[in-house]
Write a protein that holds these residues in place. Structure first.
Motif, PDB file in Angstrom:
ATOM      1  N   ARG B 152       0.993  -1.257  -0.067  1.00  0.00           N
ATOM      2  CA  ARG B 152       0.171  -0.064   0.037  1.00  0.00           C
ATOM      3  C   ARG B 152       0.868   1.190   0.115  1.00  0.00           C
ATOM      4  O   ARG B 152       1.742   1.178   0.616  1.00  0.00           O
ATOM      5  CB  ARG B 152      -0.737   0.135   1.339  1.00  0.00           C
ATOM      6  CG  ARG B 152      -1.455   1.495   1.566  1.00  0.00           C
ATOM      7  CD  ARG B 152      -3.020   1.194   1.459  1.00  0.00           C
ATOM      8  NE  ARG B 152      -3.837   2.170   1.545  1.00  0.00           N
ATOM      9  CZ  ARG B 152      -5.183   2.279   1.936  1.00  0.00           C
ATOM     10  NH1 ARG B 152      -5.618   1.031   1.681  1.00  0.00           N
ATOM     11  NH2 ARG B 152      -5.979   3.322   1.824  1.00  0.00           N
ATOM     12  N   ARG B 168       0.314  -1.728  -8.462  1.00  0.00           N
ATOM     13  CA  ARG B 168      -0.875  -2.414  -8.066  1.00  0.00           C
ATOM     14  C   ARG B 168      -1.646  -2.898  -9.306  1.00  0.00           C
ATOM     15  O   ARG B 168      -1.977  -2.160 -10.330  1.00  0.00           O
ATOM     16  CB  ARG B 168      -1.798  -1.608  -7.389  1.00  0.00           C
ATOM     17  CG  ARG B 168      -2.628  -2.331  -6.263  1.00  0.00           C
ATOM     18  CD  ARG B 168      -3.698  -1.442  -5.806  1.00  0.00           C
ATOM     19  NE  ARG B 168      -3.199  -0.141  -5.174  1.00  0.00           N
ATOM     20  CZ  ARG B 168      -2.838  -0.117  -4.111  1.00  0.00           C
ATOM     21  NH1 ARG B 168      -2.388  -1.228  -3.179  1.00  0.00           N
ATOM     22  NH2 ARG B 168      -2.432   1.323  -3.688  1.00  0.00           N
ATOM     23  N   GLY B 169      -1.926  -4.290  -9.425  1.00  0.00           N
ATOM     24  CA  GLY B 169      -2.792  -4.695 -10.640  1.00  0.00           C
ATOM     25  C   GLY B 169      -2.108  -5.093 -11.922  1.00  0.00           C
ATOM     26  O   GLY B 169      -2.561  -5.864 -12.678  1.00  0.00           O
ATOM     27  N   TYR B 170      -0.914  -4.626 -11.713  1.00  0.00           N
ATOM     28  CA  TYR B 170      -0.263  -4.907 -13.029  1.00  0.00           C
ATOM     29  C   TYR B 170       0.517  -6.451 -13.078  1.00  0.00           C
ATOM     30  O   TYR B 170       0.528  -6.580 -14.255  1.00  0.00           O
ATOM     31  CB  TYR B 170       1.264  -3.900 -12.932  1.00  0.00           C
ATOM     32  CG  TYR B 170       2.108  -3.832 -14.281  1.00  0.00           C
ATOM     33  CD1 TYR B 170       1.246  -3.118 -15.607  1.00  0.00           C
ATOM     34  CD2 TYR B 170       3.329  -4.411 -14.432  1.00  0.00           C
ATOM     35  CE1 TYR B 170       2.000  -3.223 -16.390  1.00  0.00           C
ATOM     36  CE2 TYR B 170       3.827  -4.431 -15.641  1.00  0.00           C
ATOM     37  CZ  TYR B 170       3.158  -3.728 -16.677  1.00  0.00           C
ATOM     38  OH  TYR B 170       3.941  -3.798 -17.879  1.00  0.00           O
ATOM     39  N   ASN B 191     -10.296 -10.991  -9.468  1.00  0.00           N
ATOM     40  CA  ASN B 191      -9.760  -9.763  -8.732  1.00  0.00           C
ATOM     41  C   ASN B 191     -10.099 -10.105  -7.472  1.00  0.00           C
ATOM     42  O   ASN B 191     -11.006 -10.650  -6.960  1.00  0.00           O
ATOM     43  CB  ASN B 191     -10.517  -8.589  -9.482  1.00  0.00           C
ATOM     44  CG  ASN B 191      -9.430  -7.229  -9.038  1.00  0.00           C
ATOM     45  OD1 ASN B 191      -8.361  -7.772  -8.346  1.00  0.00           O
ATOM     46  ND2 ASN B 191     -10.447  -6.282  -8.972  1.00  0.00           N
ATOM     47  N   ARG B 194     -10.573  -5.398  -2.669  1.00  0.00           N
ATOM     48  CA  ARG B 194     -10.243  -4.153  -1.933  1.00  0.00           C
ATOM     49  C   ARG B 194     -10.912  -3.111  -2.100  1.00  0.00           C
ATOM     50  O   ARG B 194     -11.748  -3.014  -2.750  1.00  0.00           O
ATOM     51  CB  ARG B 194      -8.776  -3.804  -2.779  1.00  0.00           C
ATOM     52  CG  ARG B 194      -7.837  -4.883  -2.879  1.00  0.00           C
ATOM     53  CD  ARG B 194      -6.925  -5.297  -1.651  1.00  0.00           C
ATOM     54  NE  ARG B 194      -6.398  -6.610  -1.570  1.00  0.00           N
ATOM     55  CZ  ARG B 194      -5.251  -7.036  -1.716  1.00  0.00           C
ATOM     56  NH1 ARG B 194      -4.329  -6.153  -2.371  1.00  0.00           N
ATOM     57  NH2 ARG B 194      -4.738  -8.364  -1.815  1.00  0.00           N
ATOM     58  N   SER B 197     -10.602  -2.143  -5.615  1.00  0.00           N
ATOM     59  CA  SER B 197     -10.645  -2.923  -6.758  1.00  0.00           C
ATOM     60  C   SER B 197     -11.280  -2.387  -8.031  1.00  0.00           C
ATOM     61  O   SER B 197     -10.766  -2.882  -8.950  1.00  0.00           O
ATOM     62  CB  SER B 197     -11.792  -4.027  -6.224  1.00  0.00           C
ATOM     63  OG  SER B 197     -13.113  -3.529  -5.814  1.00  0.00           O
ATOM     64  N   ASN B 200      -8.722  -1.149 -10.169  1.00  0.00           N
ATOM     65  CA  ASN B 200      -8.060  -2.238 -10.760  1.00  0.00           C
ATOM     66  C   ASN B 200      -8.476  -2.927 -12.000  1.00  0.00           C
ATOM     67  O   ASN B 200      -7.552  -3.025 -12.984  1.00  0.00           O
ATOM     68  CB  ASN B 200      -7.930  -3.677  -9.546  1.00  0.00           C
ATOM     69  CG  ASN B 200      -6.704  -3.524  -9.199  1.00  0.00           C
ATOM     70  OD1 ASN B 200      -5.656  -3.065  -9.589  1.00  0.00           O
ATOM     71  ND2 ASN B 200      -6.497  -4.483  -8.002  1.00  0.00           N
ATOM     72  N   PHE B 204      -6.908  -3.109 -15.817  1.00  0.00           N
ATOM     73  CA  PHE B 204      -6.608  -4.235 -16.295  1.00  0.00           C
ATOM     74  C   PHE B 204      -7.042  -4.383 -17.849  1.00  0.00           C
ATOM     75  O   PHE B 204      -6.474  -4.758 -18.623  1.00  0.00           O
ATOM     76  CB  PHE B 204      -7.205  -5.240 -15.493  1.00  0.00           C
ATOM     77  CG  PHE B 204      -7.113  -6.788 -15.899  1.00  0.00           C
ATOM     78  CD1 PHE B 204      -5.812  -7.114 -15.924  1.00  0.00           C
ATOM     79  CD2 PHE B 204      -8.183  -7.471 -16.455  1.00  0.00           C
ATOM     80  CE1 PHE B 204      -5.731  -8.670 -16.349  1.00  0.00           C
ATOM     81  CE2 PHE B 204      -8.035  -8.734 -17.130  1.00  0.00           C
ATOM     82  CZ  PHE B 204      -6.939  -9.486 -16.989  1.00  0.00           C
ATOM     83  N   THR B 222     -14.850 -10.745  -9.004  1.00  0.00           N
ATOM     84  CA  THR B 222     -14.140 -10.132  -7.962  1.00  0.00           C
ATOM     85  C   THR B 222     -14.604 -11.155  -6.552  1.00  0.00           C
ATOM     86  O   THR B 222     -15.629 -11.336  -6.668  1.00  0.00           O
ATOM     87  CB  THR B 222     -14.604  -8.617  -7.475  1.00  0.00           C
ATOM     88  OG1 THR B 222     -14.139  -7.809  -8.697  1.00  0.00           O
ATOM     89  CG2 THR B 222     -14.041  -8.424  -6.268  1.00  0.00           C
ATOM     90  N   GLY B 250      -6.366 -13.722  -8.151  1.00  0.00           N
ATOM     91  CA  GLY B 250      -5.876 -12.728  -7.578  1.00  0.00           C
ATOM     92  C   GLY B 250      -4.486 -13.124  -6.664  1.00  0.00           C
ATOM     93  O   GLY B 250      -3.584 -12.411  -6.166  1.00  0.00           O
TER      94      GLY B 250
END
Lengths: 334, 334
Positions: B152, B168-170, B191, B194, B197, B200, B204, B222, B250
């Motif tokens: 974070r 993040r998410g990459y 996913n 969060r 989210s 994200n 994506f 998710t 995830g």
DNA sequence: TTTACTAGAGTTAGCGCTAACTCGACGAAA
DNA sequence: TTTCGTCGAGTTAGCGCTAACTCTAGTAAA
């Protein structure tokens, strides 16, 4: 520069509210006689000033920390984590904190931990699968106000107890019995290192003898309760004793290490080699073949231990023991 | 009746040794000027009386507890446990205790935890994979003396940071890229829930589009980051979209749930369906087929976070960020 | 011989809170 | 009217420790 603003103290609140400190203290604890007006007024000031009591000061007077210690030999072992989850959940609801202490399978470390927890003045301690001998453990826990042991017996005056239903080591005998009944003849056993491990192994052999199951001291080994040790130990056992047609492991992590070892030696499970673990961690049901293991309601072991500890913390020193079920769960590995 | 004998206090030791309290205090801390004779004498008395300082009293004066808080969303997830192990190990050596707090994926609980840790006056906090939005988290941690966040980002004045190397998410994009390069055309994505989210998922899809990988909003879902949720969500995804030839999860627990779901739907991994997880927990390498996942040096993430926190506790508020490697580990599931 | 340090202590004053006692005022019973 | 109980507070005395100052005797420099 992030300066933390000074937290308000009881005295600050009392001054602001125009009352004495005791009045504020009484409002907070809901004790003593306070008029509704005063109570309301003090509450507003507390809210306004965001007052929250200083735990250290309270501890100094009351001798209570609202903190308990949880001692386990390996927090990366899911077995202990799930117990811990139960403990943490229970005590959180009761307003307690949980101090985590990981002995890393090291008895000296466990000793040091128990002493440090004493300095921290925890209100109680849950000792999980202690690696210490009675001579070492008992004096250490005798100094604690309240104690509950998991997977270990204790003199009744020292603390309550949560253990498996069957006596120590008997699980392996149950496993051997099952394996023998399903046709296995040469059964290996990987015992876990404990302070009492040798006793375990002797009993195991006696029991097998009385059940007329073939025994051979070379089929038995002892290792640390983790995956790598299980892998290493099982590798040696399988390489040195190709005649083995079954292996009992002290817990699931060791069994999973053994499973990998068996695959590497080209042994097919369960056809060439049967495998039994213990504790039923999530992974046991997910691997292929799924692992035959012993049931263990870990979360509830945790909440039960927590409940027994809270009872002792509350001053009720009645000895309690609780035994949990641990029958065999038959899956694909046998 | 097990009566705990009263512990000796500084005053007791001072009286017994015939010196002032400060002299004893100095001997304990190794500060100030003390003659060798006196030091020796006091040490013997301390030993004899088994004196050990009262932490609460010391805290009241010094404002330091030598305790830190570790906040994680799920302590049964091996990912967090291994980080915790690193943290605990590091701080144990430094003489600190670790207070464990499990938010159970519940943001309200996480809030309450951060407030309670403040009351306990922990010297610092490590917040792991917080489920709170910035609006909620930042004011809460601003009140703590020292903070380190894992997974974070934080404003630099609030605390140091340990995150993955890639934004993040990459990770999911990397995974999709790899899957596409190895011939997969219809890639699902599960996913994790969060506070961030939705962001994200948008990113994506944009990334996939720019890589000319087919996208379809219905292929993405998710879920909570645990095995059961992974199983349930993947079941729906596989049942509803039989055209999928790959799924990215995830984290590993979700991927393992998905693996079970795939088996139940008769899908063969990796032939019919490729699967990628994240975090490389032990289980990922042990299941069959072994799971392709992202590297994660969890133990060292823990010790690094601990080191950064200790630096801040020591008063050095320099902002530090540390990024750990997270490249893909190719195994049998792709 | 006076001054000035310094080693080796001791003294004082709280940190923030609570247990236990004290105290005044008011209403009811004697 | 006196006595007594009770309500609604306040006062006092620490809990065990440490920071910051003070004090004394001995030694070295001026």
């Amino acid at each position: 520069m992030a300066h933390k603003q000074q937290r308000a103290t009881l005295a600050d609140v009392a001054r602001e509210a125009g009352v004495s400190m005791m009045t504020v203290s009484r409002v907070i604890h809901g004790t003593g006689r306070i008029s509704d007006d005063t109570r309301q007024h003090v509450r507003e000031i507390i809210e306004k000033m965001e007052y929250r009591p200083n735990r250290a000061a309270r501890t100094l007077v009351t001798k209570r920390t609202f903190t308990i210690g949880f001692v386990a030999p390996d927090i990366t072992n899911p077995y202990f984590t799930e117990i811990l989850q139960g403990v943490e959940e229970f005590f959180w609801r009761e307003g307690y904190n949980v101090l985590l202490a990981n002995s890393n399978e090291n008895p000296d470390r466990e000793k040091a931990i128990l002493e440090q927890l004493e300095d921290t003045m925890v209100d109680g301690v849950i000792v999980c699968s202690s690696r210490l001998s009675d001579d070492e453990l008992l004096p250490l826990i005798a100094k604690h106000a309240a104690v509950v042991a998991v997977n270990r017996n204790l003199p009744q005056h020292l603390g309550s107890v949560v253990t498996t239903r069957h006596p120590r080591g008997y699980r392996a005998v149950l496993a051997a019995k099952y394996l023998h009944e399903t046709g296995r003849q040469r059964i290996g056993y990987i015992n876990l290192v404990r302070s009492i491990s040798s006793v375990n192994l002797d009993m195991f052999m006696r029991e097998l003898q009385s059940l007329e199951i073939p025994i051979n001291p070379n089929w038995y080994a002892t290792c640390q309760p983790n995956w790598q040790a299980g892998y290493d130990t099982a590798s040696q056992l399988i390489a040195g004793h190709p005649e083995l047609d079954a292996i009992i492991a002290g817990n699931d992590l060791v069994a999973l290490g053994a499973m990998r070892a068996a695959k590497q030696y080209g042994r097919h499970i369960p056809d060439d080699l049967a495998l039994i673990g213990g504790d039923d961690i999530l992974m046991a049901s997910q691997v292929t073949p799924a692992l035959t293991t012993f049931r263990s309601d870990k979360y509830n072991i945790g909440t039960t231990a927590a409940k027994l500890l809270l009872q002792r913390i509350g001053g009720d020193m009645t000895y309690c023991e609780h035994h949990y079920q641990d029958e065999l769960i038959i899956r694909e590995s046998t």
